[in-house]
Motif scaffolding. Sequence first.
Motif, PDB file in Angstrom:
ATOM      1  N   ALA A  25      -2.393  17.289   0.273  1.00  0.00           N
ATOM      2  CA  ALA A  25      -1.162  16.904   0.969  1.00  0.00           C
ATOM      3  C   ALA A  25      -1.143  15.409   1.259  1.00  0.00           C
ATOM      4  O   ALA A  25      -2.157  14.814   1.619  1.00  0.00           O
ATOM      5  CB  ALA A  25      -1.021  17.690   2.268  1.00  0.00           C
ATOM      6  N   VAL A  26       0.023  14.813   1.088  1.00  0.00           N
ATOM      7  CA  VAL A  26       0.289  13.423   1.466  1.00  0.00           C
ATOM      8  C   VAL A  26       1.338  13.496   2.562  1.00  0.00           C
ATOM      9  O   VAL A  26       2.381  14.147   2.397  1.00  0.00           O
ATOM     10  CB  VAL A  26       0.797  12.612   0.260  1.00  0.00           C
ATOM     11  CG1 VAL A  26       1.104  11.181   0.663  1.00  0.00           C
ATOM     12  CG2 VAL A  26      -0.222  12.640  -0.870  1.00  0.00           C
ATOM     13  N   TYR A  27       1.087  12.833   3.690  1.00  0.00           N
ATOM     14  CA  TYR A  27       1.938  13.069   4.855  1.00  0.00           C
ATOM     15  C   TYR A  27       2.115  11.813   5.694  1.00  0.00           C
ATOM     16  O   TYR A  27       1.503  10.764   5.438  1.00  0.00           O
ATOM     17  CB  TYR A  27       1.353  14.191   5.705  1.00  0.00           C
ATOM     18  CG  TYR A  27      -0.069  13.927   6.171  1.00  0.00           C
ATOM     19  CD1 TYR A  27      -0.319  13.268   7.373  1.00  0.00           C
ATOM     20  CD2 TYR A  27      -1.168  14.306   5.391  1.00  0.00           C
ATOM     21  CE1 TYR A  27      -1.620  13.008   7.792  1.00  0.00           C
ATOM     22  CE2 TYR A  27      -2.462  14.060   5.802  1.00  0.00           C
ATOM     23  CZ  TYR A  27      -2.682  13.412   7.003  1.00  0.00           C
ATOM     24  OH  TYR A  27      -3.969  13.149   7.408  1.00  0.00           O
ATOM     25  N   ASP A  28       2.956  11.956   6.727  1.00  0.00           N
ATOM     26  CA  ASP A  28       3.296  10.866   7.651  1.00  0.00           C
ATOM     27  C   ASP A  28       3.902   9.692   6.889  1.00  0.00           C
ATOM     28  O   ASP A  28       4.413   9.862   5.785  1.00  0.00           O
ATOM     29  CB  ASP A  28       2.073  10.418   8.459  1.00  0.00           C
ATOM     30  CG  ASP A  28       1.704  11.430   9.533  1.00  0.00           C
ATOM     31  OD1 ASP A  28       2.528  12.327   9.791  1.00  0.00           O
ATOM     32  OD2 ASP A  28       0.604  11.336  10.081  1.00  0.00           O
ATOM     33  N   GLY A  29       3.867   8.510   7.489  1.00  0.00           N
ATOM     34  CA  GLY A  29       4.422   7.344   6.817  1.00  0.00           C
ATOM     35  C   GLY A  29       5.931   7.404   6.728  1.00  0.00           C
ATOM     36  O   GLY A  29       6.629   7.914   7.600  1.00  0.00           O
ATOM     37  N   THR A  30       6.460   6.913   5.604  1.00  0.00           N
ATOM     38  CA  THR A  30       7.894   6.846   5.376  1.00  0.00           C
ATOM     39  C   THR A  30       8.466   8.244   5.111  1.00  0.00           C
ATOM     40  O   THR A  30       7.747   9.121   4.630  1.00  0.00           O
ATOM     41  CB  THR A  30       8.182   5.920   4.176  1.00  0.00           C
ATOM     42  OG1 THR A  30       9.588   5.825   3.971  1.00  0.00           O
ATOM     43  CG2 THR A  30       7.526   6.452   2.925  1.00  0.00           C
ATOM     44  N   PRO A  31       9.758   8.477   5.413  1.00  0.00           N
ATOM     45  CA  PRO A  31      10.335   9.807   5.142  1.00  0.00           C
ATOM     46  C   PRO A  31      10.333  10.173   3.660  1.00  0.00           C
ATOM     47  O   PRO A  31      10.229  11.343   3.309  1.00  0.00           O
ATOM     48  CB  PRO A  31      11.771   9.686   5.667  1.00  0.00           C
ATOM     49  CG  PRO A  31      11.722   8.574   6.664  1.00  0.00           C
ATOM     50  CD  PRO A  31      10.697   7.621   6.162  1.00  0.00           C
ATOM     51  N   TRP A  39       0.849  -1.181   0.000  1.00  0.00           N
ATOM     52  CA  TRP A  39       0.000   0.000   0.000  1.00  0.00           C
ATOM     53  C   TRP A  39       0.886   1.232   0.000  1.00  0.00           C
ATOM     54  O   TRP A  39       2.115   1.136   0.052  1.00  0.00           O
ATOM     55  CB  TRP A  39      -0.912   0.000   1.233  1.00  0.00           C
ATOM     56  CG  TRP A  39      -0.178  -0.299   2.510  1.00  0.00           C
ATOM     57  CD1 TRP A  39       0.557   0.573   3.280  1.00  0.00           C
ATOM     58  CD2 TRP A  39      -0.062  -1.572   3.135  1.00  0.00           C
ATOM     59  NE1 TRP A  39       1.107  -0.070   4.344  1.00  0.00           N
ATOM     60  CE2 TRP A  39       0.743  -1.393   4.299  1.00  0.00           C
ATOM     61  CE3 TRP A  39      -0.570  -2.864   2.854  1.00  0.00           C
ATOM     62  CZ2 TRP A  39       1.060  -2.447   5.154  1.00  0.00           C
ATOM     63  CZ3 TRP A  39      -0.254  -3.901   3.723  1.00  0.00           C
ATOM     64  CH2 TRP A  39       0.544  -3.698   4.853  1.00  0.00           C
ATOM     65  N   VAL A  40       0.274   2.386  -0.063  1.00  0.00           N
ATOM     66  CA  VAL A  40       1.022   3.640  -0.022  1.00  0.00           C
ATOM     67  C   VAL A  40       1.377   3.938   1.427  1.00  0.00           C
ATOM     68  O   VAL A  40       0.493   4.055   2.280  1.00  0.00           O
ATOM     69  CB  VAL A  40       0.190   4.796  -0.624  1.00  0.00           C
ATOM     70  CG1 VAL A  40       0.969   6.102  -0.561  1.00  0.00           C
ATOM     71  CG2 VAL A  40      -0.203   4.471  -2.062  1.00  0.00           C
ATOM     72  N   GLU A  41       2.645   4.068   1.691  1.00  0.00           N
ATOM     73  CA  GLU A  41       3.109   4.304   3.064  1.00  0.00           C
ATOM     74  C   GLU A  41       2.958   5.777   3.429  1.00  0.00           C
ATOM     75  O   GLU A  41       3.935   6.498   3.638  1.00  0.00           O
ATOM     76  CB  GLU A  41       4.568   3.872   3.208  1.00  0.00           C
ATOM     77  CG  GLU A  41       4.784   2.373   3.188  1.00  0.00           C
ATOM     78  CD  GLU A  41       4.364   1.710   4.494  1.00  0.00           C
ATOM     79  OE1 GLU A  41       4.035   2.433   5.455  1.00  0.00           O
ATOM     80  OE2 GLU A  41       4.363   0.466   4.554  1.00  0.00           O
ATOM     81  N   ALA A  42       1.713   6.219   3.485  1.00  0.00           N
ATOM     82  CA  ALA A  42       1.426   7.616   3.805  1.00  0.00           C
ATOM     83  C   ALA A  42      -0.047   7.756   4.124  1.00  0.00           C
ATOM     84  O   ALA A  42      -0.829   6.822   3.952  1.00  0.00           O
ATOM     85  CB  ALA A  42       1.816   8.524   2.640  1.00  0.00           C
ATOM     86  N   ASP A  43      -0.425   8.931   4.602  1.00  0.00           N
ATOM     87  CA  ASP A  43      -1.820   9.248   4.896  1.00  0.00           C
ATOM     88  C   ASP A  43      -2.236  10.434   4.044  1.00  0.00           C
ATOM     89  O   ASP A  43      -1.394  11.206   3.555  1.00  0.00           O
ATOM     90  CB  ASP A  43      -2.010   9.597   6.379  1.00  0.00           C
ATOM     91  CG  ASP A  43      -1.608   8.457   7.305  1.00  0.00           C
ATOM     92  OD1 ASP A  43      -1.513   7.302   6.814  1.00  0.00           O
ATOM     93  OD2 ASP A  43      -1.373   8.721   8.496  1.00  0.00           O
ATOM     94  N   ILE A  44      -3.554  10.586   3.873  1.00  0.00           N
ATOM     95  CA  ILE A  44      -4.071  11.694   3.082  1.00  0.00           C
ATOM     96  C   ILE A  44      -5.426  12.106   3.631  1.00  0.00           C
ATOM     97  O   ILE A  44      -6.225  11.260   4.047  1.00  0.00           O
ATOM     98  CB  ILE A  44      -4.175  11.298   1.588  1.00  0.00           C
ATOM     99  CG1 ILE A  44      -4.595  12.497   0.738  1.00  0.00           C
ATOM    100  CG2 ILE A  44      -5.106  10.109   1.380  1.00  0.00           C
ATOM    101  CD1 ILE A  44      -4.437  12.251  -0.760  1.00  0.00           C
ATOM    102  N   ASP A  45      -5.667  13.410   3.673  1.00  0.00           N
ATOM    103  CA  ASP A  45      -6.967  13.930   4.114  1.00  0.00           C
ATOM    104  C   ASP A  45      -7.911  13.982   2.928  1.00  0.00           C
ATOM    105  O   ASP A  45      -7.542  14.426   1.834  1.00  0.00           O
ATOM    106  CB  ASP A  45      -6.816  15.328   4.713  1.00  0.00           C
ATOM    107  CG  ASP A  45      -6.062  15.298   6.036  1.00  0.00           C
ATOM    108  OD1 ASP A  45      -6.173  14.290   6.757  1.00  0.00           O
ATOM    109  OD2 ASP A  45      -5.360  16.284   6.343  1.00  0.00           O
ATOM    110  N   THR A  46      -9.153  13.538   3.140  1.00  0.00           N
ATOM    111  CA  THR A  46     -10.166  13.523   2.095  1.00  0.00           C
ATOM    112  C   THR A  46     -11.451  14.137   2.635  1.00  0.00           C
ATOM    113  O   THR A  46     -11.575  14.361   3.851  1.00  0.00           O
ATOM    114  CB  THR A  46     -10.462  12.084   1.622  1.00  0.00           C
ATOM    115  OG1 THR A  46     -11.348  11.447   2.560  1.00  0.00           O
ATOM    116  CG2 THR A  46      -9.192  11.262   1.488  1.00  0.00           C
TER     117      THR A  46
END
Length: 339
Positions: free
Chosen positions: A262-268, A173-180
């Motif tokens: 914005a895509v944030y958190d997860g992997t650097p 999966w995508v190693e990040a979070d996103i607001d929707t």
Amino acid sequence: MMAGIGTGTRVVIVANPHSGGGKAARSDLINRAEGLGARVWPTTAEHDAASLARRAVGEGTQVLGVAGGDGTVSAVAAVAAAAHRPLLVIPAGTRNHFARDLGLDIRNPVLSLNALDNGILARVDLATAGPHVFVNNVSFGIYADALLEPGYREDKARTFATAAPGYLKGEQWVEADIDTPQGPIRRPQVVLVSNNPYHLATPRYLGRRFSLTTGTLGCIVLRRPPDTPPNLLRRLRRDLRRQGDPGRTGEPVVAWTAADIAVYDGTPHLNAGIDGELVTLPLPVTCRIRPGGLQVLLPRDRPGIPREPAPGRSGTRHTGAASADPAGAGRPPGGLRAR
């Protein structure tokens, strides 16, 4: 030459000789362009599209042309926008999404050269992901992973098949979070951000953009399924057609428009496919729209953009789309603003 661009205008066309399996060479681009007074500079291992475009601007070029796929186009578009130069797009790639959505004839790329004789200027939106410009989209997930595979350019179907199993099994999966609009989604399966929203309502035009001047990004997020999906792409197409009110929660696919995402958190750092080119982005990363950020030089006579189907109907509705009707000559194509 067109009004506002005299016969002595310096035009340089940056051409990717490998795009579309050598489409520029097959269409005799160099001879035709030079016959109109333009110069064609092919990219090489030592000189990529962006560096050639910057050199052209430094030498006083007034119109930047680009012949290639979306990746080559976005590289030259970034330079053209920064230097306030018009961009002439010649669809010499495989898919040519941006050229198609400009209303250009993607079957015969050299027809774009007619803009040098009697073209029109228009403005379209440009988008960015961090410092990177994109004209089509930026993707996180299976497509970005496919770009990492050796031989992607030579055999895309095989490469997708190699990259897909982990996503199909729910193991990647995508190693990040996103607001929707439905709230934050943690570790989605796919994230796709486009320069202006894609049409999603009807299968025939799925993925088309009927306007490049909405001043918004389009975003599609596919949640991780609770169980293994039988076919990721089939599921995505099905869920896109079924999507309802973006305010409803729990929908498997969330699609919306915004000025920034914005895509944030997860992997650097996160791999992304930007107009088909692999880029590693530091997180967090924000995608933004730049309304009217790119000036394009277009031929007056072009196939145009089809009319957008009305949601839930088999018919179509008029949206101001471009038309092949010669009576439309002299006006910007649908979705474009003359400036």
